[in-house]
Design an enzyme around this catalytic site. Structure first.
Site, short mmCIF file in Angstrom:
data_model
loop_
_atom_site.label_atom_id
_atom_site.label_comp_id
_atom_site.label_asym_id
_atom_site.label_seq_id
_atom_site.Cartn_x
_atom_site.Cartn_y
_atom_site.Cartn_z
N ASP A 109 -4.52 -6.26 5.00
CA ASP A 109 -5.57 -7.06 5.63
C ASP A 109 -5.49 -8.53 5.25
OD1 ASP A 109 -6.82 -5.00 7.06
OD2 ASP A 109 -7.76 -4.27 5.22
N ASP A 143 -4.86 -9.49 13.12
CA ASP A 143 -5.02 -8.08 13.44
C ASP A 143 -4.13 -7.79 14.65
OD1 ASP A 143 -5.85 -5.58 14.44
OD2 ASP A 143 -7.72 -5.77 13.30
N ILE A 144 -3.02 -7.11 14.40
CA ILE A 144 -2.00 -6.92 15.44
C ILE A 144 -2.55 -6.03 16.55
CG2 ILE A 144 0.39 -6.20 15.85
CD1 ILE A 144 0.68 -6.51 12.70
N LYS A 164 -14.30 1.26 14.83
CA LYS A 164 -13.03 0.51 14.81
C LYS A 164 -12.44 0.44 16.23
CE LYS A 164 -10.89 0.73 10.80
NZ LYS A 164 -10.15 1.28 9.67
N PHE A 198 -4.46 3.63 14.71
CA PHE A 198 -4.77 4.64 13.70
C PHE A 198 -5.94 4.11 12.88
CE2 PHE A 198 -1.48 8.04 13.29
CZ PHE A 198 -0.76 7.71 14.42
N LYS A 222 -11.74 -3.11 17.94
CA LYS A 222 -10.37 -3.57 18.20
C LYS A 222 -10.03 -3.54 19.69
CE LYS A 222 -8.81 -2.65 13.61
NZ LYS A 222 -7.71 -3.12 12.78
N LYS A 259 8.92 -17.64 -9.60
CA LYS A 259 8.22 -16.57 -10.29
C LYS A 259 7.09 -17.17 -11.14
CE LYS A 259 8.88 -12.87 -13.56
NZ LYS A 259 9.65 -12.43 -14.72
N ASN A 286 0.85 -1.19 0.00
CA ASN A 286 0.00 0.00 0.00
C ASN A 286 0.89 1.25 0.00
OD1 ASN A 286 0.49 0.89 2.85
ND2 ASN A 286 -0.28 -1.17 3.23
N1 CTP Z 1 -3.94 -2.93 12.16
C1 CTP Z 1 -3.19 -3.98 12.67
N2 CTP Z 1 -3.22 -5.19 12.09
C2 CTP Z 1 -3.96 -5.40 10.98
C3 CTP Z 1 -4.73 -4.35 10.42
C4 CTP Z 1 -4.69 -3.11 11.04
O1 CTP Z 1 -2.50 -3.78 13.69
N3 CTP Z 1 -3.95 -6.58 10.42
C5 CTP Z 1 -3.94 -1.66 12.86
C6 CTP Z 1 -3.32 -0.51 12.10
O2 CTP Z 1 -1.93 -0.36 12.40
C7 CTP Z 1 -4.13 0.67 12.62
C8 CTP Z 1 -5.50 0.09 12.88
O3 CTP Z 1 -5.29 -1.32 13.02
O4 CTP Z 1 -3.64 1.15 13.84
C9 CTP Z 1 -6.53 0.32 11.83
O5 CTP Z 1 -6.01 0.02 10.56
P1 CTP Z 1 -6.92 0.18 9.28
O6 CTP Z 1 -6.17 -0.30 8.07
O7 CTP Z 1 -7.52 1.55 9.24
O8 CTP Z 1 -8.11 -0.80 9.69
P2 CTP Z 1 -8.51 -2.22 9.26
O9 CTP Z 1 -8.50 -3.12 10.45
O10 CTP Z 1 -7.69 -2.67 8.11
O11 CTP Z 1 -10.02 -1.99 8.88
P3 CTP Z 1 -10.72 -1.73 7.47
O12 CTP Z 1 -9.86 -2.41 6.45
O13 CTP Z 1 -12.05 -2.33 7.66
O14 CTP Z 1 -10.77 -0.24 7.32
#
Ligand code: CTP
Length: 397
Positions: free
Chosen positions: A276, A304-305, A337, A323, A341, A286, A208
């Site tokens: 995600d 999800d950390i 969120k 964030f 979380k 490859k 990303n």
């Molecule tokens: N985060 C994380 N581990 C993941 C996904 C997200 O620790 N696998 C943490 C990010 O570092 C951030 C927060 O979760 O602090 C939200 O990240 P974001 O990408 O906005 O949320 P998602 O959980 O990916 O939700 P969505 O894709 O539904 O917006």
């Protein structure tokens, strides 16, 4: 807390030298003894008379000044203080420091000192971004030299960008932190930052647009307040902050295990833009075009950390900050969120392309806590980082 300390202040020749006058005043207000040293070029920007009047002591400028040398030799001068501060630190003086030159009093003192050195760089944005300055700063950090700033902003030369010397309160905070007096001294803060890369095959990956700028700025601001920082970063565009314990990872799964390995921490801030999903059964070889149509990728959800750490029943950091990067209904999504979380705070921002926030220099955030929402004005990422670090320090008490 700085009362009774002795700072050797080296003023180099740049427009920002005028701020050194205020720095001297503010340090003396706090009971700091300031011994001023000026380079020849600094005399073109501020007068030795103003500097010595504010410092209440004579200014040292000349390596071969026999009177000064008789009173206090330059070696003694370099060691008498508790800390050496260079403000402003010009590109030229940084280059001299990085290459170990000692051809005037300031550079000789910097070579001869046995004390910690803190620099506050100030220069034109192009000079700051020049590969030579980037290289020199890395060398100086490697030598254990501390730095504060520069800030983003409009400069005296009319250009905009990083290069403006930090404001005096920030330099004083960095001096306090150098003495181990920051509000986060003795605290351990974990920060995740950057994107993750999820491999498809050995040469391709899913990623990303996160540059890691906000997480890096935050880690630096936490270090400036005296914290010990563990910085777990994906492959980011900006270099990690000096002084942090840096753990480099590629994937979300590696990031989770690095985070778990780095705990316990007093606070954990999850600024990384974690993918995600990862590709299941990423190929060892490859993937080639075969003429049989398109390859099909299958995905599995990443751990999800943030949620994992927020829901820890033992050893959970006292403060967990996430964030929320959103492109629509920012507050509603971010509030949901936070609940989902289980973190304490969510720093929400709008990353829709029109804002230029993702990968850009500025951020506009809303902080969502138990107490409600706080909308912060759009500001350079360093400024947002400083305010957030101060809020974290306040919460940890
Ligand atoms: N985060 C994380 N581990 C993941 C996904 C997200 O620790 N696998 C943490 C990010 O570092 C951030 C927060 O979760 O602090 C939200 O990240 P974001 O990408 O906005 O949320 P998602 O959980 O990916 O939700 P969505 O894709 O539904 O917006």
């Amino acid at each position: 807390m700085l009362h009774g300390k002795h700072v050797l202040l080296i003023i180099a020749g740049g427009i920002a030298a005028f701020k050194a006058l205020d720095l001297i005043r503010r340090l003396r207000e706090r009971g700091v003894k300031v011994t001023p040293v000026m380079t020849r070029a600094a005399h073109e920007f501020v007068t030795p008379l103003s500097v010595s009047a504010l410092a209440g002591r004579a200014v040292f400028s000349d390596l071969f000044d026999l009177t000064a040398e008789a009173e206090m030799g330059h070696i003694e001068l370099s060691r008498a203080a508790d800390l050496v501060v260079v403000a402003p630190a010009t590109a030229d003086l940084m280059a001299k420091m990085a290459t170990g030159q000692a051809d005037d009093l300031a550079s000789t003192l910097l070579m001869a000192t046995d004390k910690r050195v803190l620099i506050a760089p100030a220069m034109n944005v192009r000079m700051w971004q020049h590969p030579a300055t980037v290289r020199n700063l890395a060398v100086l950090h490697g030598d254990g030299i501390l730095s504060v700033g520069p800030d983003d902003g409009t400069m005296a030369c009319g250009e905009f960008g990083p290069g403006r010397m930090s404001e005096v309160p920030d330099i004083i905070a960095a001096i306090a932190a150098a003495f181990g007096h920051g509000p986060l001294a003795g605290r351990h803060v974990l920060v995740t930052s950057g994107p993750t890369h999820e491999p498809i095959d050995p040469v391709r990956y899913i990623a990303n647009r996160s540059s890691g700028a906000q997480g890096t700025a935050l880690a630096r601001a936490l270090l400036d307040l005296g914290a010990r920082v563990t910085f777990v970063t994906g492959p980011a565009a900006v270099p990690p902050p000096q002084g942090a314990d840096v753990i480099r990872v590629q994937t979300a799964r590696e990031m989770l295990s690095a985070v778990q390995g780095a705990l316990p921490a007093d606070a954990a801030v999850f600024a990384a833009a974690v993918a995600d999903w990862h590709v299941t059964g990423a190929s060892d070889q490859k993937i080639k075009k075969t003429g049989d149509g398109m390859p099909t990728l299958t995905f599995a959800e990443n751990p999800d950390i943030l949620a994992t750490v927020s829901r820890m029943t033992t050893g959970r950091p006292a403060l967990v900050v996430g964030f929320a990067a959103e492109t629509q209904d920012v507050i509603a999504h971010a509030t949901a969120k936070r609940q989902r979380k289980g973190c304490d705070w969510i720093v929400a921002n709008d990353v829709s392309p029109a804002t230029g926030i993702m990968g850009g220099a500025e951020n506009a955030v809303t902080i969502i806590t138990d107490d409600g929402t706080e909308e912060w004005p759009r500001a350079p990422k360093q400024a947002v980082a400083r305010d957030l670090a101060a809020k974290i320090a306040g919460a940890l008490g």
